[in-house]
Scaffold this motif. Structure first.
Motif, PDB file in Angstrom:
ATOM      1  N   GLY A  75       0.787  -1.234   0.000  1.00 50.88           N
ATOM      2  CA  GLY A  75       0.000   0.000   0.000  1.00 50.88           C
ATOM      3  C   GLY A  75       0.812   1.274   0.000  1.00 50.88           C
ATOM      4  N   ALA A  76       2.136   1.175  -0.106  1.00 43.25           N
ATOM      5  CA  ALA A  76       2.975   2.375  -0.036  1.00 43.25           C
ATOM      6  C   ALA A  76       2.920   3.211  -1.311  1.00 43.25           C
ATOM      7  CB  ALA A  76       4.426   1.980   0.260  1.00 43.25           C
ATOM      8  N   TYR A  77       2.713   2.545  -2.465  1.00 43.66           N
ATOM      9  CA  TYR A  77       2.771   3.252  -3.744  1.00 43.66           C
ATOM     10  C   TYR A  77       1.552   2.943  -4.606  1.00 43.66           C
ATOM     11  CZ  TYR A  77       7.731   3.583  -2.496  1.00 43.66           C
ATOM     12  OH  TYR A  77       8.908   3.816  -1.847  1.00 43.66           O
ATOM     13  N   LEU A  78       1.269   3.892  -5.501  1.00 39.46           N
ATOM     14  CA  LEU A  78       0.273   3.675  -6.544  1.00 39.46           C
ATOM     15  C   LEU A  78       0.966   3.905  -7.887  1.00 39.46           C
ATOM     16  CD1 LEU A  78      -2.711   3.267  -7.515  1.00 39.46           C
ATOM     17  CD2 LEU A  78      -2.966   5.751  -7.358  1.00 39.46           C
ATOM     18  N   ALA A  79       0.969   2.874  -8.743  1.00 40.36           N
ATOM     19  CA  ALA A  79       1.552   3.008 -10.086  1.00 40.36           C
ATOM     20  C   ALA A  79       0.419   3.237 -11.082  1.00 40.36           C
ATOM     21  CB  ALA A  79       2.326   1.750 -10.463  1.00 40.36           C
ATOM     22  N   VAL A  80       0.602   4.238 -11.951  1.00 41.51           N
ATOM     23  CA  VAL A  80      -0.422   4.603 -12.935  1.00 41.51           C
ATOM     24  C   VAL A  80       0.219   4.624 -14.320  1.00 41.51           C
ATOM     25  CG1 VAL A  80      -2.044   6.418 -13.644  1.00 41.51           C
ATOM     26  CG2 VAL A  80      -1.634   5.998 -11.207  1.00 41.51           C
ATOM     27  N   THR A  81      -0.372   3.897 -15.270  1.00 44.23           N
ATOM     28  CA  THR A  81       0.148   3.891 -16.649  1.00 44.23           C
ATOM     29  C   THR A  81      -0.786   4.691 -17.545  1.00 44.23           C
ATOM     30  OG1 THR A  81      -1.067   1.900 -17.315  1.00 44.23           O
ATOM     31  CG2 THR A  81       1.073   1.571 -16.276  1.00 44.23           C
ATOM     32  N   ASP A  82      -0.212   5.230 -18.632  1.00 46.96           N
ATOM     33  CA  ASP A  82      -1.050   6.080 -19.484  1.00 46.96           C
ATOM     34  C   ASP A  82      -0.745   5.901 -20.967  1.00 46.96           C
ATOM     35  OD1 ASP A  82       1.090   7.855 -20.347  1.00 46.96           O
ATOM     36  OD2 ASP A  82       1.032   8.723 -18.330  1.00 46.96           O
ATOM     37  N   GLU A  83      -1.565   6.539 -21.774  1.00 50.19           N
ATOM     38  CA  GLU A  83      -1.419   6.432 -23.236  1.00 50.19           C
ATOM     39  C   GLU A  83      -0.208   7.190 -23.751  1.00 50.19           C
ATOM     40  OE1 GLU A  83      -4.932   7.346 -25.435  1.00 50.19           O
ATOM     41  OE2 GLU A  83      -6.185   5.959 -24.267  1.00 50.19           O
ATOM     42  N   LYS A  84       0.364   8.073 -22.918  1.00 54.34           N
ATOM     43  CA  LYS A  84       1.523   8.856 -23.347  1.00 54.34           C
ATOM     44  C   LYS A  84       2.843   8.151 -23.003  1.00 54.34           C
ATOM     45  CE  LYS A  84      -0.435  12.925 -24.657  1.00 54.34           C
ATOM     46  NZ  LYS A  84      -1.321  12.672 -25.790  1.00 54.34           N
TER      47      LYS A  84
ATOM     48  N   VAL B 245       4.598   6.836 -10.550  1.00 53.28           N
ATOM     49  CA  VAL B 245       4.403   6.198  -9.242  1.00 53.28           C
ATOM     50  C   VAL B 245       4.223   7.283  -8.193  1.00 53.28           C
ATOM     51  CG1 VAL B 245       5.461   4.759  -7.458  1.00 53.28           C
ATOM     52  CG2 VAL B 245       5.619   4.084  -9.852  1.00 53.28           C
ATOM     53  N   PHE B 246       3.106   7.200  -7.469  1.00 57.40           N
ATOM     54  CA  PHE B 246       2.782   8.153  -6.412  1.00 57.40           C
ATOM     55  C   PHE B 246       3.066   7.519  -5.051  1.00 57.40           C
ATOM     56  CE2 PHE B 246       0.053   9.099 -10.048  1.00 57.40           C
ATOM     57  CZ  PHE B 246       0.238  10.463 -10.197  1.00 57.40           C
TER      58      PHE B 246
ATOM     59  N   TRP C  76      10.931  -2.308 -13.551  1.00 53.34           N
ATOM     60  CA  TRP C  76      11.449  -1.044 -13.029  1.00 53.34           C
ATOM     61  C   TRP C  76      11.754  -1.152 -11.534  1.00 53.34           C
ATOM     62  CZ3 TRP C  76      11.573   2.590 -16.974  1.00 53.34           C
ATOM     63  CH2 TRP C  76      10.725   2.376 -18.069  1.00 53.34           C
ATOM     64  N   THR C  77      12.667  -0.289 -11.086  1.00 56.32           N
ATOM     65  CA  THR C  77      12.980  -0.169  -9.663  1.00 56.32           C
ATOM     66  C   THR C  77      12.410   1.165  -9.174  1.00 56.32           C
ATOM     67  OG1 THR C  77      15.024  -1.381 -10.047  1.00 56.32           O
ATOM     68  CG2 THR C  77      14.854  -0.183  -7.966  1.00 56.32           C
ATOM     69  N   VAL C  78      11.544   1.115  -8.151  1.00 61.23           N
ATOM     70  CA  VAL C  78      10.825   2.306  -7.695  1.00 61.23           C
ATOM     71  C   VAL C  78      11.769   3.461  -7.375  1.00 61.23           C
ATOM     72  CG1 VAL C  78       9.317   3.236  -5.906  1.00 61.23           C
ATOM     73  CG2 VAL C  78       8.945   0.936  -6.760  1.00 61.23           C
ATOM     74  N   SER C  79      12.854   3.148  -6.687  1.00 64.21           N
ATOM     75  CA  SER C  79      13.721   4.217  -6.185  1.00 64.21           C
ATOM     76  C   SER C  79      14.711   4.722  -7.238  1.00 64.21           C
ATOM     77  CB  SER C  79      14.488   3.711  -4.968  1.00 64.21           C
ATOM     78  OG  SER C  79      15.184   2.532  -5.336  1.00 64.21           O
ATOM     79  N   ASP C  80      14.755   4.076  -8.419  1.00 62.90           N
ATOM     80  CA  ASP C  80      15.759   4.440  -9.418  1.00 62.90           C
ATOM     81  C   ASP C  80      15.146   4.348 -10.814  1.00 62.90           C
ATOM     82  OD1 ASP C  80      17.918   4.797 -11.049  1.00 62.90           O
ATOM     83  OD2 ASP C  80      19.039   3.046 -10.369  1.00 62.90           O
TER      84      ASP C  80
ATOM     85  N   TYR D 268       0.194  11.347  -1.764  1.00 68.16           N
ATOM     86  CA  TYR D 268       0.179  10.994  -3.196  1.00 68.16           C
ATOM     87  C   TYR D 268       1.032  11.945  -4.033  1.00 68.16           C
ATOM     88  CZ  TYR D 268      -3.443   7.483  -2.411  1.00 68.16           C
ATOM     89  OH  TYR D 268      -4.144   6.374  -1.993  1.00 68.16           O
ATOM     90  N   SER D 269       2.187  12.352  -3.461  1.00 66.12           N
ATOM     91  CA  SER D 269       3.125  13.126  -4.277  1.00 66.12           C
ATOM     92  C   SER D 269       3.827  12.168  -5.233  1.00 66.12           C
ATOM     93  CB  SER D 269       4.155  13.824  -3.388  1.00 66.12           C
ATOM     94  OG  SER D 269       4.907  12.838  -2.688  1.00 66.12           O
ATOM     95  N   VAL D 270       4.376  12.726  -6.335  1.00 65.43           N
ATOM     96  CA  VAL D 270       5.027  11.878  -7.339  1.00 65.43           C
ATOM     97  C   VAL D 270       6.361  11.374  -6.800  1.00 65.43           C
ATOM     98  CG1 VAL D 270       6.050  11.804  -9.636  1.00 65.43           C
ATOM     99  CG2 VAL D 270       3.918  13.053  -9.265  1.00 65.43           C
ATOM    100  N   LYS D 271       6.524  10.063  -6.763  1.00 68.95           N
ATOM    101  CA  LYS D 271       7.790   9.460  -6.343  1.00 68.95           C
ATOM    102  C   LYS D 271       8.762   9.442  -7.526  1.00 68.95           C
ATOM    103  CE  LYS D 271      10.602   6.560  -4.032  1.00 68.95           C
ATOM    104  NZ  LYS D 271      11.479   7.019  -2.959  1.00 68.95           N
ATOM    105  N   ASN D 272       8.290   9.010  -8.674  1.00 70.13           N
ATOM    106  CA  ASN D 272       9.130   8.940  -9.881  1.00 70.13           C
ATOM    107  C   ASN D 272       8.267   8.780 -11.127  1.00 70.13           C
ATOM    108  OD1 ASN D 272      11.974   9.241  -9.823  1.00 70.13           O
ATOM    109  ND2 ASN D 272      12.178   7.354  -8.621  1.00 70.13           N
ATOM    110  N   ASP D 273       8.776   9.290 -12.255  1.00 64.46           N
ATOM    111  CA  ASP D 273       8.185   9.015 -13.566  1.00 64.46           C
ATOM    112  C   ASP D 273       9.112   8.064 -14.304  1.00 64.46           C
ATOM    113  OD1 ASP D 273       5.973  10.753 -13.303  1.00 64.46           O
ATOM    114  OD2 ASP D 273       7.244  12.476 -13.803  1.00 64.46           O
ATOM    115  N   PHE D 274       8.511   7.085 -15.007  1.00 67.93           N
ATOM    116  CA  PHE D 274       9.311   6.050 -15.664  1.00 67.93           C
ATOM    117  C   PHE D 274       9.058   6.101 -17.161  1.00 67.93           C
ATOM    118  CE2 PHE D 274       8.609   4.991 -11.315  1.00 67.93           C
ATOM    119  CZ  PHE D 274       9.808   4.439 -10.880  1.00 67.93           C
ATOM    120  N   TYR D 275      10.126   6.452 -17.907  1.00 67.12           N
ATOM    121  CA  TYR D 275      10.046   6.585 -19.356  1.00 67.12           C
ATOM    122  C   TYR D 275      10.800   5.436 -20.020  1.00 67.12           C
ATOM    123  CZ  TYR D 275       8.584  11.406 -18.470  1.00 67.12           C
ATOM    124  OH  TYR D 275       7.910  12.516 -18.048  1.00 67.12           O
TER     125      TYR D 275
END
Length: 621
Positions: A516-525, A530-531, A574-578, A537-544
């Motif tokens: 329950g620590a993170y919420l991962a959200v995927t999108d069409e872009k 990951v929040f 992916w690794t959440v912290s990196d 719910y601040s942004v932890k990281n964006d994964f490109y």
């Protein structure tokens, strides 16, 4: 951005044959007797006959493949597709290098036969300008003409002893007999009154048999083409006969019929020694068969592959189940030391794959990969999402506008555990305490203990995906508006929070980490955001990294890693912290994007795709 390419060991759970009602399915057997083959979509599937869990898949055709046959040498396979292309490829190397490619005619190829020296190939089907061709395997130059029919040719075979003879069977209700090489039409075999579905020489070349939609099997002299007898007198079966396969000693054959039986014949006596009753359902029609070593295989319209037992004709030794249609959803569940993979396909079928993990944890014991399915009547349309709740219920949502709760201990669908929805559900998630969140087209529904308790309607956005926090207090709903809307679960209601988060584009999928620590959200872009839940719910990281719309996301049990798959056919871990470190799984399912992701443990990822296969990958960090 740097990433590691994973050259991981993976295990394939192959698809079943792709079946069509009223159309015979050709099974190929390898001359050494170890493997058999069939086709599904653009794939040729090679399976070990002793242990069908061992499988290999050839995916180089650009069009749907219809038939594949081993060369008598065993070193090559010729496969043909709906466009009329023949590919001849190597069986000895893992890469299956292409040796030759030909286009004998334009149109669906229905059957292939080789001469015993592996030098000539006959091909028949639905050509526009002709219905068949015979050519040299290494130059493609013609060695005769397949004439004498005025409709589609369904089947061809070549005598495996000299002097060579060639036979064909057609929708014009006739067979044809050829001498050669070069092969020349000698005469028509006019003994059937319906489509001729299958023609086969005995291995010793002394006889050949033709099987027809007129319920009959006729036996001929292999050298002269003269009619010898019919099996079973007036009729061999109470339905059309789709396939026949001879015993290695040429004294017997098996036949597969639309009457839902397979019969074992003593050819000399003309009588059936054994009748295998395969069921009462339309799906139990028998459309293909193969006699290989001591095995009798048959294929049902359902795609199930049956290993028949002549000592117990009403009960096969084993039935290989699985998917014959594209897989759309996936989940994994562990119970009492066994791992179960549940996969749902676009025809509503849910398959259960079970095995026990042996030590070490990420070693997979292929011997125990058993497929099964639920009893009773399930979904009637695509299974879009599935998840297991804390009471061992499989919760599934389908395009048939229902949610189903299926008890995994009973493995049986229950009519009472079906919830009809007002609109088509797209995603489903669960939390302890009997909570289910269903995101439908135009509405969001909260269920408790399998009953609808609250519905959000008239929303100012189109809901696309949803997730309940494992703590059961919050529901997150992702929209086509590119936002994530939070709702607190208060009793039996959903209350809108003031918090909304921004994704980079229209949301496609979302998942909370198991803790329950993170919420991962995927999108069409093409981004995964990951929040961090505890930080409001601040942004932890964006994964490109994806080059196309991302379709699905799944958290590893370690809560440190997650996997995503996209329309670019890529899977990344992916690794959440990196955000700069990612592991790429290349060519997971070569022909299609990955439709489902699930983790068995922190080093084992399962993928499914529209190719109807399930694959398991070992991931090392």
């Amino acid at each position: 951005r740097p990433y590691m390419i994973l050259t991981s060991h993976h295990h394939v759970f192959a698809s079943l044959p792709q079946m069509e009602r009223g159309v015979a399915k050709v099974l190929g057997g390898d001359p050494k007797g170890n493997n058999f083959l069939y086709t599904n979509g653009k794939s040729v599937i090679i399976r070990n006959i002793d242990n069908p869990a061992i499988a290999d898949i050839y995916t180089e055709h650009a069009h749907q493949v219809t038939v594949a046959k081993y060369a008598p040498s065993g070193f090559y396979i010729a496969s043909g597709d709906v466009s009329g292309k023949i590919r001849i490829w190597d069986t000895t190397q893992k890469e299956h290098l292409l040796k030759y490619e030909y286009q004998p005619f334009g149109g669906r190829i229905k059957d292939i036969a080789w001469t015993e020296d592996s030098k000539r190939i006959a091909v028949v089907g639905e050509g526009r300008e002709k219905f068949g061709a015979v050519f040299l395997w290494d130059t493609g130059s013609s060695v005769g003409e397949i004439a004498g029919h005025f409709k589609v040719i369904n089947s061809v075979d070549i005598k495996q002893t000299r002097p060579y003879r060639l036979i064909t069977g057609s929708d014009d209700s006739c067979g044809a007999f050829f001498e050669g090489p070069p092969f020349k039409f000698k005469f028509t075999l006019p003994d059937h009154s319906g489509f001729v579905n299958c023609v086969r020489f005995s291995p010793d070349g002394t006889r050949f048999a033709t099987a027809s939609a007129d319920y009959q099997i006729v036996i001929y002299d292999g050298k002269t083409g003269e009619k010898v007898s019919t099996l079973g007198g007036e009729k061999a079966h109470d339905g059309g006969v789709y396939a026949i396969s001879w015993s290695p000693d040429s004294s017997r054959l098996i036949s597969a019929s639309g009457d839902k039986t397979v019969k074992l014949w003593d050819v000399g006596a003309g009588t059936a020694v054994t009748t295998f009753n395969m069921g009462a359902d339309v799906a139990d029609q028998q459309l293909g068969c193969l006699w290989q070593k001591d095995y009798f295989l048959s294929v049902s319209l359902s795609g199930f592959i049956n290993y028949l037992d002549k000592n117990n004709p009403d009960r096969p030794i084993r039935v290989i189940k699985g998917h014959s249609k594209s897989i759309q959803s996936l989940t994994v569940h562990k119970n009492e030391g066994r791992t179960y993979i549940y996969s749902g396909s676009h025809d509503g079928h849910i398959n259960i794959l079970s095995y026990s993990l042996t030590f070490p944890v990420h070693y997979w014991d292929a011997e125990t990969g058993d497929n099964d399915d639920f009893l009773g009547k399930g979904h009637s349309n695509q299974v879009s999402k599935m998840v297991v709740d804390d009471t061992n219920q499989l919760v599934t949502c389908s395009m048939d506008d229902t949610l189903r709760y299926t008890d995994l201990n009973k493995k049986e669908y229950s009519a009472s555990d079906l919830v009809k929805m007002d609109f088509q559900p797209k995603s489903v998630s669960v939390a302890p305490g009997g909570l289910t969140l269903a995101v439908c087209i135009g509405q969001v529904v909260l269920l408790k203990d399998k009953k609808k308790v609250f519905t959000l309607e008239g929303l100012d956005y189109e809901p696309a995906a949803g997730a309940i926090h494992p703590g059961g207090s919050t529901a997150a709903v992702g929209g086509a508006d590119g936002k994530v809307h939070l709702y607190s679960i208060q009793g039996n209601t959903l209350k809108k929070d003031s918090t909304t988060m921004e994704a980079k584009g229209p949301v496609t999928d979302m998942a909370y980490s198991n803790d329950g620590a993170y919420l991962a959200v995927t999108d069409e872009k093409k981004v995964v955001t990951v929040f961090s839940v505890a930080d409001g719910y601040s942004v932890k990281n964006d994964f490109y990294g994806h080059h196309a719309k991302i379709m699905t996301v799944a958290w590893s049990p370690d809560n440190e890693h997650f996997a995503s798959s996209g329309m670019d056919n890529m899977v990344y871990v992916w690794t959440v912290s990196d955000a700069d470190t990612r592991i790429k799984l290349p060519d997971t399912h070569r022909l299609h994007h990955v439709s489902g992701l699930a983790w068995i443990d922190e080093h084992t990822l399962v993928t499914t795709s529209l190719d109807a296969t399930v694959k398991q990958w070992t991931v090392k960090f």
